[in-house]
Structure formats: C-alpha cells, structure tokens
Design a protein around this motif. Structure first.
Motif, mmCIF file in Angstrom:
data_model
loop_
_atom_site.group_PDB
_atom_site.id
_atom_site.type_symbol
_atom_site.label_atom_id
_atom_site.label_comp_id
_atom_site.label_asym_id
_atom_site.label_seq_id
_atom_site.Cartn_x
_atom_site.Cartn_y
_atom_site.Cartn_z
ATOM 1 N N CYS A 120 0.799 -1.229 0.000
ATOM 2 C CA CYS A 120 0.000 0.000 0.000
ATOM 3 C C CYS A 120 0.828 1.274 0.000
ATOM 4 N N GLU A 121 2.134 1.198 -0.211
ATOM 5 C CA GLU A 121 2.987 2.386 -0.135
ATOM 6 C C GLU A 121 2.638 3.450 -1.173
ATOM 7 N N ASN A 122 2.140 3.074 -2.326
ATOM 8 C CA ASN A 122 1.846 4.042 -3.384
ATOM 9 C C ASN A 122 0.366 4.394 -3.476
ATOM 10 N N ARG A 180 -3.131 11.402 5.977
ATOM 11 C CA ARG A 180 -1.850 10.873 6.457
ATOM 12 C C ARG A 180 -2.088 9.711 7.438
ATOM 13 N N LYS A 181 -3.061 9.879 8.327
ATOM 14 C CA LYS A 181 -3.356 8.828 9.307
ATOM 15 C C LYS A 181 -3.840 7.556 8.609
ATOM 16 N N CYS A 182 -4.708 7.707 7.629
ATOM 17 C CA CYS A 182 -5.221 6.543 6.908
ATOM 18 C C CYS A 182 -4.126 5.888 6.071
ATOM 19 N N LEU A 183 -3.344 6.692 5.382
ATOM 20 C CA LEU A 183 -2.296 6.146 4.519
ATOM 21 C C LEU A 183 -1.191 5.447 5.309
ATOM 22 N N SER A 184 -1.049 5.767 6.585
ATOM 23 C CA SER A 184 -0.007 5.140 7.398
ATOM 24 C C SER A 184 -0.413 3.745 7.877
ATOM 25 N N ASN A 185 -1.658 3.342 7.606
ATOM 26 C CA ASN A 185 -2.154 2.037 8.039
ATOM 27 C C ASN A 185 -2.760 1.313 6.833
ATOM 28 N N CYS A 186 -2.120 0.266 6.379
ATOM 29 C CA CYS A 186 -2.593 -0.444 5.179
ATOM 30 C C CYS A 186 -3.969 -1.075 5.367
ATOM 31 N N SER A 187 -4.442 -1.208 6.601
ATOM 32 C CA SER A 187 -5.783 -1.749 6.854
ATOM 33 C C SER A 187 -6.865 -0.699 6.652
ATOM 34 N N GLY A 210 -16.875 11.432 0.432
ATOM 35 C CA GLY A 210 -16.292 10.116 0.626
ATOM 36 C C GLY A 210 -15.110 9.951 -0.299
ATOM 37 N N GLU A 211 -14.073 9.329 0.179
ATOM 38 C CA GLU A 211 -12.910 9.104 -0.636
ATOM 39 C C GLU A 211 -12.488 7.659 -0.500
ATOM 40 N N LEU A 212 -11.932 7.126 -1.537
ATOM 41 C CA LEU A 212 -11.582 5.721 -1.558
ATOM 42 C C LEU A 212 -10.094 5.563 -1.789
ATOM 43 N N LYS A 213 -9.489 4.672 -1.076
ATOM 44 C CA LYS A 213 -8.071 4.378 -1.229
ATOM 45 C C LYS A 213 -7.961 2.951 -1.727
#
Length: 147
Positions: free
Chosen positions: A62-64, A92-99, A139-142
C-alpha cells in the motif's frame, strides 16, 4: 409460490461485493469497479455474479496508495475510527495504516472518519439504497489490498 424482484437492485445486501459500486440506473449490469481494481472472480462477474467483490489490479503493497474522490456515497462498514484535524492529517493517518481502506472528511467540523475492513453496498447517497448513510461529507476511496 411467488417471487418479487427488487425494484432497485442495489437494495440487495452485498450485491456488488467488497468495493463494488452499485448503480441502480443500470439494471442489467448494476455493479462497477473503480479504476485500479478488477473483479476477484472474473468468470462470475461475466455471468452477473458480483458477490466476490473487487481487488486492486496490482499486487503491490500500500505504499503508493492515493485517494480518489468519489463524491457523497452510502456504504456499510465494519470498523470506523473518528478523529478531528485537517484533511491532510486525516489522509496521512489513513495512509499510514494499510488496513485503512477509505476516509470521509467534513470540512465544516474538521472531523474525519477512517474506515477499515470490507466496504459493502457502496452507491450514490442520492439514490434510495436503504442502507446506512455516512455523515454528509465527501467520501474518498483508497486502494485496497487483494484478498
């Protein structure tokens, strides 16, 4: 024996599987996936069985990951964590956790929700889906990791 087809196919719980987007206006093929995702079961999807859900096209970690704005949506979610701060803090908080698989941000209150687990019953909040609706926010999706 009687059977009644739902007027809105998106009212069928989990119809489009994990990360499947349901469009009630497209009765013959209501389930779609986002850019960067593919059906988990391509054969089932071709036959109209979308329950398998969707996985990311690549098997990368999930790094990218990045966020794609998808507008105001409704969906069911297993786990939610709420916090306050700027949108970039929330991302930033969401991106730091792949879950963490999605987020919503309310600029009026500077509040944020990060979502974990499956994303089921994803659809436009303006349509009558009969499911839990998130607070009025964008809403945003990763990207989500493959199963």
């Amino acid at each position: 024996m009687f059977w009644n087809q739902p007027e809105n196919p998106c009212r069928v719980y989990g119809l489009c599987g994990d990360f499947g987007f349901c469009n009630a206006r497209s009765v013959l093929s209501p389930c779609k996936c986002f850019d960067g995702f593919r059906p988990l079961d391509g054969t089932g999807w071709d036959a109209g069985d979308y329950l398998g859900g969707w996985v990311r096209d690549s098997d990368e970690n999930c790094e990218n990951d990045r966020f794609n704005d998808i507008g105001e949506v409704t969906f069911d979610q297993e786990k939610v964590e709420s916090s306050s701060g700027s949108r970039s803090d929330c991302e930033r908080k969401c991106l730091s956790n792949c879950s963490c698989v999605a987020l919503s941000y309310n600029p009026k209150t500077n509040s944020c929700k990060n979502y974990f687990g499956e994303v089921l019953n994803l659809g436009n909040s303006s349509s009558d889906l009969g499911i839990i609706q998130d607070s009025p926010s964008i809403g945003e999706l990763k990207g989500v990791r493959g199963k």
